[in-house]
Design a protein around this motif. Structure first.
Motif, mmCIF file in Angstrom:
data_model
loop_
_atom_site.group_PDB
_atom_site.id
_atom_site.type_symbol
_atom_site.label_atom_id
_atom_site.label_comp_id
_atom_site.label_asym_id
_atom_site.label_seq_id
_atom_site.Cartn_x
_atom_site.Cartn_y
_atom_site.Cartn_z
ATOM 1 N N MET A 114 15.361 36.190 46.713
ATOM 2 C CA MET A 114 14.327 35.152 46.636
ATOM 3 C C MET A 114 14.716 33.895 47.410
ATOM 4 S SD MET A 114 13.439 35.240 42.568
ATOM 5 C CE MET A 114 12.790 36.687 41.747
ATOM 6 N N ASN A 115 15.851 33.948 48.107
ATOM 7 C CA ASN A 115 16.394 32.770 48.800
ATOM 8 C C ASN A 115 16.835 31.686 47.812
ATOM 9 O OD1 ASN A 115 16.001 33.891 51.363
ATOM 10 N ND2 ASN A 115 13.946 33.021 51.561
ATOM 11 N N GLY A 116 17.255 32.118 46.629
ATOM 12 C CA GLY A 116 17.791 31.160 45.669
ATOM 13 C C GLY A 116 19.240 30.830 45.983
ATOM 14 N N LEU A 117 19.849 29.999 45.150
ATOM 15 C CA LEU A 117 21.248 29.596 45.318
ATOM 16 C C LEU A 117 22.136 30.617 44.616
ATOM 17 C CD1 LEU A 117 23.444 27.537 46.127
ATOM 18 C CD2 LEU A 117 22.942 26.306 43.980
ATOM 19 N N THR A 118 23.049 31.250 45.361
ATOM 20 C CA THR A 118 23.961 32.242 44.784
ATOM 21 C C THR A 118 25.406 31.830 45.040
ATOM 22 O OG1 THR A 118 23.903 33.589 46.806
ATOM 23 C CG2 THR A 118 22.299 34.110 45.096
ATOM 24 N N CYS A 119 26.240 32.016 44.035
ATOM 25 C CA CYS A 119 27.645 31.606 44.123
ATOM 26 C C CYS A 119 28.533 32.689 43.505
ATOM 27 C CB CYS A 119 27.868 30.287 43.375
ATOM 28 S SG CYS A 119 26.714 28.968 43.844
ATOM 29 N N GLN A 120 29.766 32.774 44.017
ATOM 30 C CA GLN A 120 30.700 33.776 43.494
ATOM 31 C C GLN A 120 32.107 33.203 43.435
ATOM 32 O OE1 GLN A 120 32.360 37.569 45.592
ATOM 33 N NE2 GLN A 120 30.503 38.274 44.518
ATOM 34 N N TRP A 121 32.799 33.551 42.361
ATOM 35 C CA TRP A 121 34.199 33.173 42.200
ATOM 36 C C TRP A 121 35.007 34.450 41.976
ATOM 37 C CZ3 TRP A 121 30.058 30.513 40.533
ATOM 38 C CH2 TRP A 121 29.993 29.143 40.837
ATOM 39 N N VAL A 122 36.236 34.489 42.466
ATOM 40 C CA VAL A 122 37.082 35.666 42.333
ATOM 41 C C VAL A 122 38.375 35.292 41.616
ATOM 42 C CG1 VAL A 122 38.153 35.336 44.611
ATOM 43 C CG2 VAL A 122 38.164 37.607 43.550
ATOM 44 N N HIS A 123 38.812 36.185 40.739
ATOM 45 C CA HIS A 123 40.081 35.976 40.049
ATOM 46 C C HIS A 123 41.213 36.305 41.016
ATOM 47 C CE1 HIS A 123 43.343 36.443 37.092
ATOM 48 N NE2 HIS A 123 42.586 35.715 36.259
ATOM 49 N N ASN A 124 42.145 35.388 41.169
ATOM 50 C CA ASN A 124 43.191 35.541 42.175
ATOM 51 C C ASN A 124 44.111 36.727 41.914
ATOM 52 O OD1 ASN A 124 42.292 33.196 43.502
ATOM 53 N ND2 ASN A 124 43.492 31.891 42.119
ATOM 54 N N THR A 125 44.212 37.157 40.666
ATOM 55 C CA THR A 125 45.118 38.260 40.337
ATOM 56 C C THR A 125 44.374 39.588 40.154
ATOM 57 O OG1 THR A 125 46.616 36.710 39.232
ATOM 58 C CG2 THR A 125 46.898 39.060 38.740
ATOM 59 N N SER A 126 43.396 39.585 39.274
ATOM 60 C CA SER A 126 42.687 40.828 38.947
ATOM 61 C C SER A 126 41.601 41.188 39.961
ATOM 62 C CB SER A 126 42.048 40.699 37.567
ATOM 63 O OG SER A 126 41.022 39.717 37.585
ATOM 64 N N LYS A 127 41.164 40.200 40.747
ATOM 65 C CA LYS A 127 40.081 40.355 41.731
ATOM 66 C C LYS A 127 38.712 40.574 41.070
ATOM 67 C CE LYS A 127 43.145 39.813 44.849
ATOM 68 N NZ LYS A 127 43.285 38.476 45.493
ATOM 69 N N ASP A 128 38.639 40.318 39.771
ATOM 70 C CA ASP A 128 37.337 40.325 39.122
ATOM 71 C C ASP A 128 36.496 39.168 39.688
ATOM 72 O OD1 ASP A 128 37.797 42.489 37.406
ATOM 73 O OD2 ASP A 128 38.828 41.210 35.952
ATOM 74 N N THR A 129 35.213 39.370 39.731
ATOM 75 C CA THR A 129 34.332 38.331 40.271
ATOM 76 C C THR A 129 33.350 37.845 39.207
ATOM 77 O OG1 THR A 129 32.770 40.004 41.081
ATOM 78 C CG2 THR A 129 34.457 39.203 42.634
ATOM 79 N N VAL A 130 32.906 36.613 39.411
ATOM 80 C CA VAL A 130 31.844 36.028 38.602
ATOM 81 C C VAL A 130 30.741 35.592 39.559
ATOM 82 C CG1 VAL A 130 31.159 34.094 37.136
ATOM 83 C CG2 VAL A 130 33.352 35.247 36.735
ATOM 84 N N ASP A 131 29.543 36.148 39.370
ATOM 85 C CA ASP A 131 28.380 35.763 40.184
ATOM 86 C C ASP A 131 27.443 34.914 39.342
ATOM 87 O OD1 ASP A 131 28.779 37.105 42.755
ATOM 88 O OD2 ASP A 131 28.585 38.975 41.623
ATOM 89 N N ILE A 132 27.044 33.770 39.893
ATOM 90 C CA ILE A 132 26.061 32.909 39.242
ATOM 91 C C ILE A 132 25.012 32.552 40.285
ATOM 92 C CG2 ILE A 132 25.629 30.693 38.101
ATOM 93 C CD1 ILE A 132 28.431 30.772 36.968
ATOM 94 N N ALA A 133 23.755 32.688 39.907
ATOM 95 C CA ALA A 133 22.661 32.425 40.844
ATOM 96 C C ALA A 133 21.551 31.663 40.125
ATOM 97 C CB ALA A 133 22.125 33.726 41.418
ATOM 98 N N VAL A 134 20.817 30.861 40.915
ATOM 99 C CA VAL A 134 19.741 30.041 40.351
ATOM 100 C C VAL A 134 18.540 30.100 41.284
ATOM 101 C CG1 VAL A 134 19.028 27.740 39.603
ATOM 102 C CG2 VAL A 134 21.409 28.479 39.286
#
Length: 212
Positions: A114-134
């Motif tokens: 939808m052309n919204g705002l999307t952001c991602q963070w990655v865990h430096n050790t496990s490489k798990d990610t967190v996606d947050i979008a608005v």
């Protein structure tokens, strides 16, 4: 003595037969039956109603009913949405990923479409990610998404008091939260979200930092 010319009787009979035959042919050509037969077999001409074209054509200007949903512009960056302090307080091992794209089959991925705002963070050790979008949407668009969330997810009252609406579910071992506040639709997804409470701290930060 004068002599008179005499034709043979057979010649006179032949002449009479020819005369009668010619007369019969002439009379046959003038009989009314021939004219009536000709008029009866004539092909009728089509009327104007049979050859007229349709007077109306389907409209070519009918608007599409499935027009794509597009987010209104959001005057914020990922650093504004979740500040460095916010992510550090949540978990100091997470780092913002520049230009990361969420999975299109997730709610953050849908917001990206939808052309919204999307952001991602990655865990430096496990490489798990967190996606947050608005996404910032109209009332009708938000209502449709809320109705869908009720069928796909579970209501969560702890994300905020009404009129804030929150939902949480687990899909393929990933927790996914949806929050509706004001004109915004917020979606968050991660393998580190096991229950609704795992999203609360980040969700609170996002709602506080959204542009008015």
């Amino acid at each position: 003595m004068a002599t008179s010319l005499q034709f043979p009787r057979s010649s006179r009979s032949l002449a009479l037969i020819v005369a009668v035959s010619v007369g019969a042919v002439v009379l046959t050509g003038c009989t009314p039956g021939a004219e009536s037969t000709s008029s009866a077999t004539a092909t009728p001409k089509p009327t104007s109603s049979e050859t007229s074209e349709p007077t109306s054509t389907p409209s070519e200007t009918t608007p599409a009913s499935d027009a794509p949903v597009v987010s209104q512009p959001i005057d914020a960056s990922c650093g504004d949405l979740v500040s460095a302090d916010d992510i550090y307080n949540y978990n100091p091992n997470f780092t913002l990923v520049e230009d990361a794209a969420p999975n299109p089959d997730t709610k953050p991925g849908q917001i990206a479409g939808m052309n919204g705002l999307t952001c991602q963070w990655v865990h430096n050790t496990s490489k798990d990610t967190v996606d947050i979008a608005v996404a910032k949407l109209s009332d009708d668009e938000l209502t449709a998404l809320k109705n869908l969330a009720i069928t796909e997810s579970t209501p969560v009252p702890t994300y905020g008091a009404p009129p804030i609406e929150g939902y949480f579910t687990v899909i393929d071992s990933q927790g996914e939260a949806q929050i509706f506040t004001g004109s915004y639709w917020i979606a968050a997804r991660s393998t580190t979200f096991f229950e609704p409470g795992d999203v609360e701290e980040l969700a609170e930060a996002v709602m506080q930092n959204l542009p008015a």
